[in-house]
Design an enzyme around this catalytic site. Structure first.
Site, mmCIF file in Angstrom:
data_model
loop_
_atom_site.group_PDB
_atom_site.id
_atom_site.type_symbol
_atom_site.label_atom_id
_atom_site.label_comp_id
_atom_site.label_asym_id
_atom_site.label_seq_id
_atom_site.Cartn_x
_atom_site.Cartn_y
_atom_site.Cartn_z
ATOM 1 N N ASP A 271 0.879 -1.171 0.000
ATOM 2 C CA ASP A 271 0.000 0.000 0.000
ATOM 3 C C ASP A 271 0.918 1.222 0.000
ATOM 4 O OD1 ASP A 271 -1.580 2.169 0.601
ATOM 5 O OD2 ASP A 271 -2.257 1.416 2.546
ATOM 6 N N CYS B 118 -7.556 6.397 10.894
ATOM 7 C CA CYS B 118 -7.975 5.150 10.250
ATOM 8 C C CYS B 118 -6.978 4.025 10.502
ATOM 9 C CB CYS B 118 -8.192 5.337 8.747
ATOM 10 S SG CYS B 118 -9.479 6.513 8.383
#
Lengths: 410, 158
Positions: free
Chosen positions: A199, A367
């Site tokens: 990611d 998050c």
């Protein structure tokens, strides 16, 4: 070579804004970056001069629109040094790109008794899609822990990847700024037969990305963190892998043929791009890549190392023991993201007080709630920098934090 | 223009620094958790309800000055009240916080719609000028409402 931040700031209209007579100090680029004029121009240009649906026009306007979309794909291809444009799939954002991997590759390859390996650094976008699939397919999720400095603890890495099918990790942490050792993790995992996803949402905007050098199988990132617009992200995957995967969303564009009996899928990359794509956003992303490439990713990285060094030194010397700074202490091992907590002042209150001086930082769990649990905090304050920040922004932050201290710590 | 002094009144900072009725209650006291997904704040409300009266109330969890101070003040005003009195206070507090509803319905917000004296809690009125912080101020109150509902549901099913 150093970059000229004063000149760069002029390219970003929002950074010229004053609110209540005070300038804007934007230190939240890990959340979303600001956009240069060239990005907005490219998007507006598209709608003013080229708007038509792509890939299906039999007239010049439509061909020009298609050329804009596909031209941006070529820019992404060379920006991340992909082997071919077939490997570059446009998605809505990085989150959708990761959901694409979990729903296609994951659904095909993972089943009862399997395992995948994530790290404690992950953003929810690289956790929840796997948890959703795991609840259906009943595979195990294993976690690489972090050490006290926010680095991955690789002492039991071989054990963790044994028998696992996938290793999926953030190339740079959005909370701690940690750069993970992509090449080492990848080669060790691939030797054991794992597929590897990085990611790169925080990584690609701030440092040179070379997917071939990294050796990974999948890379995902989003456009809005690298000066581009919201609404476009990228999935890069090795061509053979993408070929072998079933499609994600169904509809127009992703098919070669449809009959009452069924359908056949289009070739790469369109097989994964159902429906009318985000052409203006692609134009904006292309312009963002041009802007970054003109300045140079190595120059940007060096600037951020210097600025992160300065920020860390200021925070430590001004606030000492009253402030806890998380993540690696060495700016060579981290990006321009600094998370901290302040004794006696909650992150939400810190950002509220800073807002009085138009200083924009993020407060919350970013998050990454599992990481918050590991750090044993409910929330942190996070400062994040980019090419348009300089030492004056950090100085403003420091004086704002003194106000916080005066208010909350009598 | 709203200023920080409207938000961070001294009484609020005092409750934040020295929260009242912090801690836990052992069962059979009722335990209820509330979350603010925006910032990760978490509040745990422990309520001991005896003969329809809130004999004890304690607060656990962690959060910002507004959520902690609001919770602390809530325990002071709620403790010792009957369920119906508590519900009236909750209603009055939420009415004070409810900037949107009062604007949408064109209601007068002269503060006279409720006869309840909210005491120290009036200090939280400044929060309505900072809409994202309203959720902080109401977190403990919403959790208390949920707690009362859960207790009543348990009683109903007995």
């Amino acid at each position: 070579m150093t970059i000229d931040v004063t000149e760069i700031k002029k390219d970003f209209p929002v950074l010229q804004r004053h609110i209540n007579g005070k300038p804007l100090i934007y230190l939240d680029s890990a959340n979303t970056s600001q956009k240069p004029v060239s990005v907005m121009d490219a998007m507006e240009d598209y709608y003013r001069q080229f708007n038509a649906n792509v890939h299906r026009g039999s007239y010049q306007l439509a061909n020009e629109a298609t050329a804009i979309l596909e031209g941006s794909r070529d820019k992404v291809t060379s920006f991340i040094n992909a082997n071919s444009r077939q490997e570059v799939v446009f998605t809505k954002n990085a989150t959708e790109a990761m959901n694409l991997i979990s729903n296609t590759w994951g659904r095909e390859h993972l089943t009862d008794g399997d395992a995948i390996v994530l790290t404690e650094l992950e953003h929810h976008a690289n956790i929840v899609p796997w948890q959703m699939l795991a609840s259906e397919k009943n595979f195990e999720i294993r976690w690489i822990k972090i050490d006290d400095n926010g680095h991955l603890d690789l002492s039991d890495f071989d054990q963790l990847i044994r028998g696992a099918k996938l290793l999926s990790f953030a190339a740079m942490s959005n909370v701690l700024g940690t750069f993970t050792p992509v090449k080492e993790l990848t080669s060790r995992a691939q030797e054991m037969g794992l597929t590897v996803h990085a990611d790169a949402s925080q990584y690609t905007p701030h440092t040179k990305t070379d997917v071939q050098d990294m050796g990974i199988d999948f890379l995902t990132f989003t456009g809005h963190k690298l000066l581009g617009p919201m609404g476009i992200g990228v999935l890069w995957g090795k061509e053979s892998l993408l070929e072998s995967m079933p499609p994600f969303l169904g509809g127009g564009e992703m098919i070669l043929n449809v009959t009452k009996e069924g359908f056949s899928t289009n070739e790469l990359p369109w097989k994964f791009e159902a429906g009318t794509p985000m052409v203006a956003e692609a134009a904006g992303l292309g312009a963002a890549i041009d802007y970054l490439s003109d300045i140079g990713m190595d120059e940007i990285r060096n600037h951020e190392i210097d600025l992160t060094d300065y920020a860390l030194q200021c925070l430590v010397s001004e606030f000492g023991e009253t402030m806890s700074i998380f993540g690696p202490k060495n700016s060579l091992e981290r990006g321009g993201v600094i998370s901290f907590t302040f004794d006696g002042a909650h992150p939400h209150d810190i950002s509220q007080v800073l807002d009085e001086d138009n200083i924009c930082i993020r407060a919350g769990h970013h998050c990454a709630k599992p990481l918050m649990q590991v750090l044993n905090v409910g929330a942190t304050s996070r400062v994040s920098m980019y090419l348009y920040n300089d030492r004056s922004d950090i100085d403003a932050l420091v004086s704002g934090l003194h106000k916080v201290r005066d208010l909350f710590i009598p | 223009m709203a200023s920080l002094d409207d938000l961070y009144k001294e009484i609020i900072l005092d409750h934040y620094r020295s929260p009242r009725n912090q801690g836990e209650l052992e069962p059979p006291a009722h335990r209820c958790e509330g979350f603010n997904p925006l910032c990760g704040d978490e509040v745990i409300v422990f309520v001991s309800l005896i003969n329809n009266k809130i004999e004890e109330i304690k607060i656990g969890g962690q959060g910002c000055s507004i959520s902690q101070a609001s919770a602390s003040m809530m325990t002071e005003i709620i403790k010792g009240k009957s369920v119906s009195e508590a519900e009236e206070i909750i209603h009055a507090f939420k009415e004070m916080m409810d900037i949107y509803e009062s604007e949408l319905s064109g209601k007068e917000t002269d503060g006279t719609s409720s006869s309840i004296d909210l005491g120290d809690l009036e200090a939280l009125q400044g929060v309505v000028k900072y809409p994202v912080r309203i959720k902080c101020a109401t977190l403990a109150w919403n959790t208390l409402t949920q707690s009362i509902n859960e207790i009543q549901n348990i009683d109903d099913s007995l």
